[in-house]
Design a protein around this motif. Sequence first.
Motif, mmCIF file in Angstrom:
data_model
loop_
_atom_site.group_PDB
_atom_site.id
_atom_site.type_symbol
_atom_site.label_atom_id
_atom_site.label_comp_id
_atom_site.label_asym_id
_atom_site.label_seq_id
_atom_site.Cartn_x
_atom_site.Cartn_y
_atom_site.Cartn_z
ATOM 1 N N ALA A 317 20.101 -22.422 -16.516
ATOM 2 C CA ALA A 317 19.868 -21.641 -15.291
ATOM 3 C C ALA A 317 20.711 -22.211 -14.161
ATOM 4 O O ALA A 317 20.899 -23.421 -14.058
ATOM 5 C CB ALA A 317 18.387 -21.670 -14.941
ATOM 6 N N PRO A 318 21.237 -21.327 -13.282
ATOM 7 C CA PRO A 318 21.097 -19.867 -13.252
ATOM 8 C C PRO A 318 22.309 -19.151 -13.811
ATOM 9 O O PRO A 318 22.541 -17.990 -13.473
ATOM 10 C CB PRO A 318 20.977 -19.598 -11.755
ATOM 11 N N TRP A 319 23.110 -19.813 -14.658
ATOM 12 C CA TRP A 319 24.420 -19.288 -15.032
ATOM 13 C C TRP A 319 24.332 -18.024 -15.871
ATOM 14 O O TRP A 319 25.232 -17.188 -15.832
ATOM 15 C CB TRP A 319 25.224 -20.366 -15.762
ATOM 16 N N GLY A 320 23.261 -17.856 -16.652
ATOM 17 C CA GLY A 320 23.123 -16.623 -17.419
ATOM 18 C C GLY A 320 23.011 -15.402 -16.523
ATOM 19 O O GLY A 320 23.637 -14.362 -16.766
ATOM 20 N N ASP A 321 22.232 -15.530 -15.437
ATOM 21 C CA ASP A 321 22.109 -14.422 -14.487
ATOM 22 C C ASP A 321 23.384 -14.247 -13.670
ATOM 23 O O ASP A 321 23.766 -13.114 -13.333
ATOM 24 C CB ASP A 321 20.915 -14.668 -13.557
ATOM 25 N N VAL A 322 24.043 -15.354 -13.329
ATOM 26 C CA VAL A 322 25.302 -15.257 -12.584
ATOM 27 C C VAL A 322 26.329 -14.464 -13.386
ATOM 28 O O VAL A 322 27.070 -13.634 -12.841
ATOM 29 C CB VAL A 322 25.835 -16.662 -12.251
ATOM 30 N N GLY A 323 26.388 -14.712 -14.703
ATOM 31 C CA GLY A 323 27.352 -14.010 -15.539
ATOM 32 C C GLY A 323 27.172 -12.508 -15.540
ATOM 33 O O GLY A 323 28.152 -11.759 -15.692
ATOM 34 N N GLN A 324 25.944 -12.038 -15.347
ATOM 35 C CA GLN A 324 25.699 -10.601 -15.336
ATOM 36 C C GLN A 324 26.158 -9.946 -14.040
ATOM 37 O O GLN A 324 26.257 -8.723 -13.966
ATOM 38 C CB GLN A 324 24.204 -10.324 -15.556
#
Length: 378
Positions: A317-324
């Motif tokens: 976190a939070p890179w998965g949401d950033v990628g979207q």
Amino acid sequence: MSTTTELTQPRRQPALMPSPHTPWPHALRTALLAAVAVCAVLLAFAWPSVTAKVQNLPIAAVGNPDQVSQIAAKAPAGSLDIRTASSRDEAVELIKQRQVYGAIVLGTSPEILVASAGSPVASQALTQMGAQLQSQIQVQAIGKLQSALTQAAQAAQAAASGQAPGTGQAVQAQQAAPAAAVPEVTITDVVPLSSDDARGTGLAVAGLPLAMGGMIGGVLISLFVSGTWRRLGAILAYGVVAGLGLAGILQGWFHTLQGSFWANAGAIGLGVVATAAIIVGLNALIGRAGIAVGAIITLFIGNPLSSLTQPKEFLPAPWGDVGQWLVPGASGTLLRDLSYFPDASAAFPWLVLGLWTLAGATLIALGHFRNAPAVAVA
């Protein structure tokens, strides 16, 4: 006489001066910069895969509260995000809406629901969980069977010794023993992948060409097209042609994509337009360095964080949401939804691609006004 002699004699070519050597400090700085760059490239592409782990995986669970709590207690800490569902049908609906990656149905007929089209990695993790659940059921069934056999033996000894209650106990034990049959855990893929892409590699591999496609268009338009409206028109035309061409390859030839061809072509076209517009806009605003900045955002940040090969929850976190919120992640999610999850809401990835396109067009306009010559006032 001297003039004639000078004309007839060949002119001597000036001696070539040796080029000055690069200073050692500059050479060493260049080598250091190159080493830092290659390390950054390695980190950009390898870090998401190396640091990813099974964590916070959203799944649905169908069963009574005690059964659900047992599943949560036996799972590794932090690995699951369990959401209760009242029935199997509700769990299937949650999967098709992409609110969860799968479900566990408990009871007399245990079942694991997976969606390989959503994430082959998540499907594999849930399948392994089904094998563990099967082992637990077998252990419990063996324990019940041993208990029933022990009661039967005790009842038989009591009956042999002439105790009247033993006969009833023996009958109850004999009736309990067959009831200890082991239920089998069923694995059901409710949203399977295409038979032409059974392992899901086609959709994952398509992410890099899509990102590169937007970059190539942005670089060429930046270098060879001048004028704000001409650049915008070239980007739009590129998006239309590239969208149709790439969709024709991925869906018409490779059969990686499913669903509506025109919707997939539109999604691909908007994705490459968004990337190209950002690169052209940055180039218009800050010059050739803008091309490098756009490439870094797309290729070295957006593509590794796109979560095309694994659930976004598996990234730290939070890179998965950033990628979207970046173009590669939004494009990949949108194509997956259009191909396999028509019931899921695709508003968010459409919005993200639209915002990047608008941002690129704004940068192109700002770059035009910034570079426009000042108008002399009489």
